[in-house]
Motif scaffolding. Structure first.
Motif, PDB file in Angstrom:
ATOM      1  N   GLU A   1      -8.785  36.335 -23.537  1.00 23.12           N
ATOM      2  CA  GLU A   1      -9.252  36.992 -24.747  1.00 23.12           C
ATOM      3  C   GLU A   1      -8.323  38.153 -25.076  1.00 23.12           C
ATOM      4  O   GLU A   1      -8.001  38.972 -24.209  1.00 23.12           O
ATOM      5  N   PHE A   2      -7.897  38.203 -26.324  1.00 24.18           N
ATOM      6  CA  PHE A   2      -7.015  39.263 -26.804  1.00 24.18           C
ATOM      7  C   PHE A   2      -7.754  40.064 -27.870  1.00 24.18           C
ATOM      8  O   PHE A   2      -8.373  39.490 -28.764  1.00 24.18           O
ATOM      9  N   THR A   3      -7.673  41.378 -27.772  1.00 21.08           N
ATOM     10  CA  THR A   3      -8.286  42.258 -28.753  1.00 21.08           C
ATOM     11  C   THR A   3      -7.211  42.698 -29.736  1.00 21.08           C
ATOM     12  O   THR A   3      -6.197  43.272 -29.340  1.00 21.08           O
ATOM     13  N   ILE A   4      -7.451  42.405 -31.013  1.00 16.62           N
ATOM     14  CA  ILE A   4      -6.498  42.721 -32.073  1.00 16.62           C
ATOM     15  C   ILE A   4      -7.066  43.892 -32.868  1.00 16.62           C
ATOM     16  O   ILE A   4      -8.140  43.770 -33.468  1.00 16.62           O
ATOM     17  N   PRO A   5      -6.381  45.023 -32.890  1.00 17.99           N
ATOM     18  CA  PRO A   5      -6.927  46.187 -33.595  1.00 17.99           C
ATOM     19  C   PRO A   5      -6.929  46.002 -35.110  1.00 17.99           C
ATOM     20  O   PRO A   5      -6.191  45.172 -35.654  1.00 17.99           O
ATOM     21  N   HIS A   6      -7.768  46.757 -35.752  1.00 19.92           N
ATOM     22  CA  HIS A   6      -7.776  46.812 -37.214  1.00 19.92           C
ATOM     23  C   HIS A   6      -6.390  47.292 -37.659  1.00 19.92           C
ATOM     24  O   HIS A   6      -5.768  48.114 -36.974  1.00 19.92           O
TER      25      HIS A   6
ATOM     26  N   VAL B   1       1.981  52.835 -35.126  1.00 23.05           N
ATOM     27  CA  VAL B   1       2.884  53.100 -36.246  1.00 23.05           C
ATOM     28  C   VAL B   1       4.254  52.448 -36.033  1.00 23.05           C
ATOM     29  O   VAL B   1       4.936  52.105 -36.995  1.00 23.05           O
ATOM     30  N   LYS B   2       4.642  52.217 -34.787  1.00 21.83           N
ATOM     31  CA  LYS B   2       5.913  51.543 -34.500  1.00 21.83           C
ATOM     32  C   LYS B   2       5.971  50.154 -35.126  1.00 21.83           C
ATOM     33  O   LYS B   2       7.046  49.624 -35.371  1.00 21.83           O
ATOM     34  N   LEU B   3       4.820  49.570 -35.411  1.00 21.43           N
ATOM     35  CA  LEU B   3       4.773  48.249 -36.022  1.00 21.43           C
ATOM     36  C   LEU B   3       5.476  48.249 -37.380  1.00 21.43           C
ATOM     37  O   LEU B   3       6.049  47.242 -37.785  1.00 21.43           O
ATOM     38  N   LEU B   4       5.480  49.374 -38.045  1.00 18.65           N
ATOM     39  CA  LEU B   4       6.136  49.475 -39.349  1.00 18.65           C
ATOM     40  C   LEU B   4       7.642  49.237 -39.253  1.00 18.65           C
ATOM     41  O   LEU B   4       8.270  48.871 -40.243  1.00 18.65           O
ATOM     42  N   ARG B   5       8.204  49.454 -38.071  1.00 17.48           N
ATOM     43  CA  ARG B   5       9.646  49.259 -37.887  1.00 17.48           C
ATOM     44  C   ARG B   5       9.990  47.976 -37.150  1.00 17.48           C
ATOM     45  O   ARG B   5      11.153  47.731 -36.846  1.00 17.48           O
ATOM     46  N   ALA B   6       9.009  47.141 -36.873  1.00 19.59           N
ATOM     47  CA  ALA B   6       9.261  45.900 -36.138  1.00 19.59           C
ATOM     48  C   ALA B   6      10.257  45.043 -36.905  1.00 19.59           C
ATOM     49  O   ALA B   6      10.141  44.861 -38.112  1.00 19.59           O
ATOM     50  N   GLN B   7      11.241  44.526 -36.204  1.00 17.87           N
ATOM     51  CA  GLN B   7      12.306  43.742 -36.818  1.00 17.87           C
ATOM     52  C   GLN B   7      12.040  42.245 -36.827  1.00 17.87           C
ATOM     53  O   GLN B   7      12.706  41.509 -37.551  1.00 17.87           O
ATOM     54  N   ASP B   8      11.097  41.796 -36.009  1.00 13.21           N
ATOM     55  CA  ASP B   8      10.821  40.361 -35.956  1.00 13.21           C
ATOM     56  C   ASP B   8       9.397  40.125 -35.473  1.00 13.21           C
ATOM     57  O   ASP B   8       8.696  41.046 -35.067  1.00 13.21           O
ATOM     58  N   GLU B   9       8.996  38.879 -35.538  1.00 12.73           N
ATOM     59  CA  GLU B   9       7.634  38.499 -35.180  1.00 12.73           C
ATOM     60  C   GLU B   9       7.315  38.773 -33.710  1.00 12.73           C
ATOM     61  O   GLU B   9       6.217  39.240 -33.388  1.00 12.73           O
ATOM     62  N   LEU B  10       8.263  38.526 -32.835  1.00 11.08           N
ATOM     63  CA  LEU B  10       8.048  38.770 -31.411  1.00 11.08           C
ATOM     64  C   LEU B  10       7.727  40.237 -31.164  1.00 11.08           C
ATOM     65  O   LEU B  10       6.730  40.566 -30.507  1.00 11.08           O
ATOM     66  N   GLU B  11       8.552  41.115 -31.690  1.00 11.14           N
ATOM     67  CA  GLU B  11       8.323  42.544 -31.518  1.00 11.14           C
ATOM     68  C   GLU B  11       6.976  42.954 -32.116  1.00 11.14           C
ATOM     69  O   GLU B  11       6.234  43.734 -31.522  1.00 11.14           O
ATOM     70  N   ALA B  12       6.637  42.407 -33.271  1.00 15.11           N
ATOM     71  CA  ALA B  12       5.374  42.753 -33.931  1.00 15.11           C
ATOM     72  C   ALA B  12       4.180  42.341 -33.071  1.00 15.11           C
ATOM     73  O   ALA B  12       3.261  43.144 -32.854  1.00 15.11           O
ATOM     74  N   VAL B  13       4.184  41.115 -32.561  1.00 14.49           N
ATOM     75  CA  VAL B  13       3.068  40.652 -31.745  1.00 14.49           C
ATOM     76  C   VAL B  13       2.970  41.471 -30.463  1.00 14.49           C
ATOM     77  O   VAL B  13       1.872  41.844 -30.038  1.00 14.49           O
ATOM     78  N   MET B  14       4.100  41.789 -29.852  1.00 10.87           N
ATOM     79  CA  MET B  14       4.084  42.609 -28.639  1.00 10.87           C
ATOM     80  C   MET B  14       3.455  43.982 -28.910  1.00 10.87           C
ATOM     81  O   MET B  14       2.660  44.481 -28.114  1.00 10.87           O
ATOM     82  N   LEU B  15       3.795  44.586 -30.043  1.00 12.76           N
ATOM     83  CA  LEU B  15       3.236  45.893 -30.393  1.00 12.76           C
ATOM     84  C   LEU B  15       1.742  45.801 -30.701  1.00 12.76           C
ATOM     85  O   LEU B  15       0.967  46.678 -30.312  1.00 12.76           O
ATOM     86  N   ILE B  16       1.343  44.753 -31.385  1.00 11.86           N
ATOM     87  CA  ILE B  16      -0.070  44.582 -31.719  1.00 11.86           C
ATOM     88  C   ILE B  16      -0.906  44.392 -30.461  1.00 11.86           C
ATOM     89  O   ILE B  16      -1.966  44.992 -30.309  1.00 11.86           O
TER      90      ILE B  16
ATOM     91  N   LYS C   1      -2.854  33.051 -34.420  1.00 10.52           N
ATOM     92  CA  LYS C   1      -4.204  33.568 -34.184  1.00 10.52           C
ATOM     93  C   LYS C   1      -4.271  35.070 -34.453  1.00 10.52           C
ATOM     94  O   LYS C   1      -5.273  35.565 -34.974  1.00 10.52           O
ATOM     95  N   VAL C   2      -3.214  35.792 -34.094  1.00 10.78           N
ATOM     96  CA  VAL C   2      -3.171  37.236 -34.377  1.00 10.78           C
ATOM     97  C   VAL C   2      -3.191  37.451 -35.892  1.00 10.78           C
ATOM     98  O   VAL C   2      -3.924  38.298 -36.395  1.00 10.78           O
ATOM     99  N   ALA C   3      -2.420  36.652 -36.622  1.00  4.61           N
ATOM    100  CA  ALA C   3      -2.411  36.760 -38.091  1.00  4.61           C
ATOM    101  C   ALA C   3      -3.791  36.409 -38.648  1.00  4.61           C
ATOM    102  O   ALA C   3      -4.288  37.111 -39.539  1.00  4.61           O
ATOM    103  N   ALA C   4      -4.398  35.358 -38.135  1.00  2.00           N
ATOM    104  CA  ALA C   4      -5.728  34.948 -38.611  1.00  2.00           C
ATOM    105  C   ALA C   4      -6.773  36.026 -38.338  1.00  2.00           C
ATOM    106  O   ALA C   4      -7.686  36.225 -39.136  1.00  2.00           O
ATOM    107  N   ALA C   5      -6.606  36.728 -37.230  1.00  3.19           N
ATOM    108  CA  ALA C   5      -7.561  37.790 -36.888  1.00  3.19           C
ATOM    109  C   ALA C   5      -7.548  38.899 -37.934  1.00  3.19           C
ATOM    110  O   ALA C   5      -8.509  39.641 -38.061  1.00  3.19           O
ATOM    111  N   ARG C   6      -6.489  38.984 -38.680  1.00  2.77           N
ATOM    112  CA  ARG C   6      -6.380  39.992 -39.712  1.00  2.77           C
ATOM    113  C   ARG C   6      -6.514  39.365 -41.104  1.00  2.77           C
ATOM    114  O   ARG C   6      -6.186  39.973 -42.096  1.00  2.77           O
TER     115      ARG C   6
END
Length: 96
Positions: A33-38, A44-59, A84-89
């Motif tokens: 089970e993964f908890t995905i924040p609102h 805030v580092k997510l705003l500078r994510a350069q790719d999907e991998l980095e974004a998912v790791m930060l989330i 699934k992370v995208a769907a959670a949002r």
């Protein structure tokens, strides 16, 4: 590789309810089970994510990401989890 699973209506409904209340959403993948924040609670580092991998790791954060890696996950598993992370949002998929 297997086809990515599309979010069902229950996942979309849960995402919409969480969106309204700023609460996190929980998704299951590979028995974990993964908890995905609102979005307003994501780092805030997510705003500078350069790719999907980095974004998912930060989330997910370090602990949840380590659990995913340690599960023996494959590249196909990553795509499914990213969707699934995208769907959670409230999105249909991660867009890749």
């Amino acid at each position: 590789m297997t086809a990515a699973t599309k979010p069902d209506s229950a996942e979309k409904t849960a995402a919409k309810e969480a969106e309204a209340s700023l609460t996190p959403v929980t998704v299951e993948h590979g028995g974990i089970e993964f908890t995905i924040p609102h979005p307003l609670r994501m780092p805030v580092k997510l705003l500078r994510a350069q790719d999907e991998l980095e974004a998912v790791m930060l989330i997910l954060g370090e602990e949840q990401w380590a659990a995913f890696e340690d599960s023996g996950a494959t590249i196909g598993d990553f795509q499914d989890l990213a969707d699934k992370v995208a769907a959670a949002r409230g999105h249909d998929d991660a867009g890749n």
